[in-house]
Design a protein around this motif. Structure first.
Motif, PDB file in Angstrom:
ATOM      1  N   PHE A  30       0.797  -1.233   0.000  1.00  0.00           N
ATOM      2  CA  PHE A  30       0.000   0.000   0.000  1.00  0.00           C
ATOM      3  C   PHE A  30       0.829   1.283   0.000  1.00  0.00           C
ATOM      4  N   GLY A  31       2.158   1.154  -0.077  1.00  0.00           N
ATOM      5  CA  GLY A  31       3.003   2.341   0.013  1.00  0.00           C
ATOM      6  C   GLY A  31       3.458   2.890  -1.322  1.00  0.00           C
ATOM      7  N   GLY A  32       2.876   2.440  -2.411  1.00  0.00           N
ATOM      8  CA  GLY A  32       3.220   2.996  -3.718  1.00  0.00           C
ATOM      9  C   GLY A  32       4.489   2.438  -4.317  1.00  0.00           C
ATOM     10  N   LEU A  33       4.949   1.270  -3.853  1.00  0.00           N
ATOM     11  CA  LEU A  33       6.170   0.681  -4.389  1.00  0.00           C
ATOM     12  C   LEU A  33       5.845  -0.296  -5.505  1.00  0.00           C
ATOM     13  N   GLY A  34       6.754  -0.428  -6.440  1.00  0.00           N
ATOM     14  CA  GLY A  34       6.590  -1.430  -7.484  1.00  0.00           C
ATOM     15  C   GLY A  34       6.905  -0.924  -8.873  1.00  0.00           C
ATOM     16  N   PHE A  35       7.346  -1.843  -9.723  1.00  0.00           N
ATOM     17  CA  PHE A  35       7.633  -1.560 -11.132  1.00  0.00           C
ATOM     18  C   PHE A  35       7.077  -2.704 -11.958  1.00  0.00           C
TER      19      PHE A  35
END
Length: 383
Positions: free
Chosen positions: A228-233
């Motif tokens: 939920f913390g806006g991480l990712g690619f």
């Protein structure tokens, strides 16, 4: 020459092998560092501290081979990753190496003089050599999950746009503290099976229980942050698994909050890794609480495997994403060495890795047994 293994498969094999080497480092040199981080707290007298040091004194140098192998494998199999990470994280790597240099010096010089201040200095040096690298490794992994601030120009020259202090973001610190708690737990579990029963093992169990609880809480917090913390690619389009090793060619990567969870939706079996991380820590807590040493050590080992595997499986096929320019991100498909290089290295690994494992197992068998304070009297050459 016809290579019997296709390029895409070799890339996945080497991604897995590097992960195995890093796990091997965590399982072996990890408890050495955990013991070093615990040394000033679980051992109060000089005899107790010497006894604690001797629980790892015979094997710590051999255990560091896994660290060297991991770095060498990254250099050989993923040269882009090696070049960018070791240059971009240069100051962090310098801190790690400076701290790790304190370990051999501390082991060798600590008991050369009977002066209490002299010995206390080297005891805290061993603490630094255990605590600092583990913290920085965790912080580095947190930065990898967030994406490192680098870019590649048209000539594939790398430019790092971050600063040393920027590595210590809140999420990265959570990862760093998780790394510390994970390996302190592992070190405490090791002491329960290698140190003689008494005050040292009682204190080790207490600190180990705290570390086990911290591992569970921090692992859960990190997972929540990832979700939920806006991480990712994510890779846009279809990546060419057998394409040339050029990060600027082929499908481009983009930021995609929550994308680190995509692999679990596609491959449900991957959930085994995070479950192992939690269950292992819980088993270690049980073993420490009820004085079941082997359950504690098995649990701490399983927890380390699960936590490290969770990161690798979540990020696949990414190895080092770029937060500054996602198109420059390094993946399993675009950052490897050549087809022939990976194949030759695989043959070498299949020959020599079993020899390393057999020799390591033999050394532990020969040197097995609890470290005792009585042995310090009968064998004055011990640390």
């Amino acid at each position: 020459m016809d290579i019997p293994v296709d390029f895409a498969t070799l890339r996945v094999i080497w991604w897995a092998l590097v992960g195995i080497l890093l796990i091997g480092f965590a399982l072996t040199d990890g408890f050495d560092m955990g013991v070093g981080a615990l040394l000033p707290f679980v051992a109060k007298t000089d005899q107790e501290r010497r006894m604690v040091i001797n629980t790892v004194g015979a094997t710590w140098e051999g255990n560091q081979v896994w660290f060297i192998l991991g770095g060498g494998a990254i250099f050989a199999a993923w040269p882009f990753v090696y070049a960018i990470s070791f240059s971009g994280f240069y100051l962090a790597m310098f801190v790690v190496l400076a701290a790790m240099i304190m370990r051999p010096v501390g082991f060798k010089y600590r008991s050369k003089r009977p002066n209490p201040k002299w010995r206390a200095f080297w005891d805290w040096s061993l603490f630094v050599g255990g605590f600092v690298p583990v913290l920085v490794f965790g912080v580095a992994m947190g930065n990898v999950l967030q994406g490192a601030p680098f870019r590649l120009d048209s000539d594939l020259r790398a430019f790092y746009e971050g600063a040393f202090i920027g590595l210590f973001s809140p999420f990265a610190l959570v990862c760093g503290l998780l790394s510390v708690s994970m390996l302190v737990l592992h070190g405490a579990a090791w002491l329960t099976i290698k140190a003689e029963e008494g005050p040292v093992t009682e204190r080790a169990r207490l600190f180990g229980e705290i570390a086990a609880l911290a591992s569970i809480v921090l692992f859960a917090a990190g997972g929540f942050w990832v979700a939920f913390g806006g991480l990712g690619f994510r890779i846009e389009g279809l990546a060419d698994a057998a394409g040339p090793s050029n990060p600027l060619r082929g499908a481009a990567a983009v930021r995609a909050p929550g994308a680190w969870l995509d692999n679990y939706g596609r491959h449900g079996w991957m959930v085994i890794a995070p479950v192992l991380g939690f269950v292992g820590a819980a088993l270690a807590l049980y073993g420490l609480r009820f004085n079941k040493a082997w359950a504690a050590f098995s649990g701490s080992s399983a927890s380390a495997v699960g936590i490290i595997a969770t990161v690798g499986l979540s990020m696949f096929p990414f190895i080092l994403p770029s937060s500054f320019d996602p198109r420059s991100s390094l993946t399993v498909w675009n950052a490897s060495s050549s087809h022939m290089t990976l194949f030759i290295m695989l043959i070498v690994t299949l020959i020599f890795l079993p020899l390393v494992l057999i020799y390591t197992a033999w050394v532990y068998k020969v040197l097995w047994g609890r470290s005792t304070t009585g042995a310090l009297v009968t064998n004055p050459d011990l640390y």
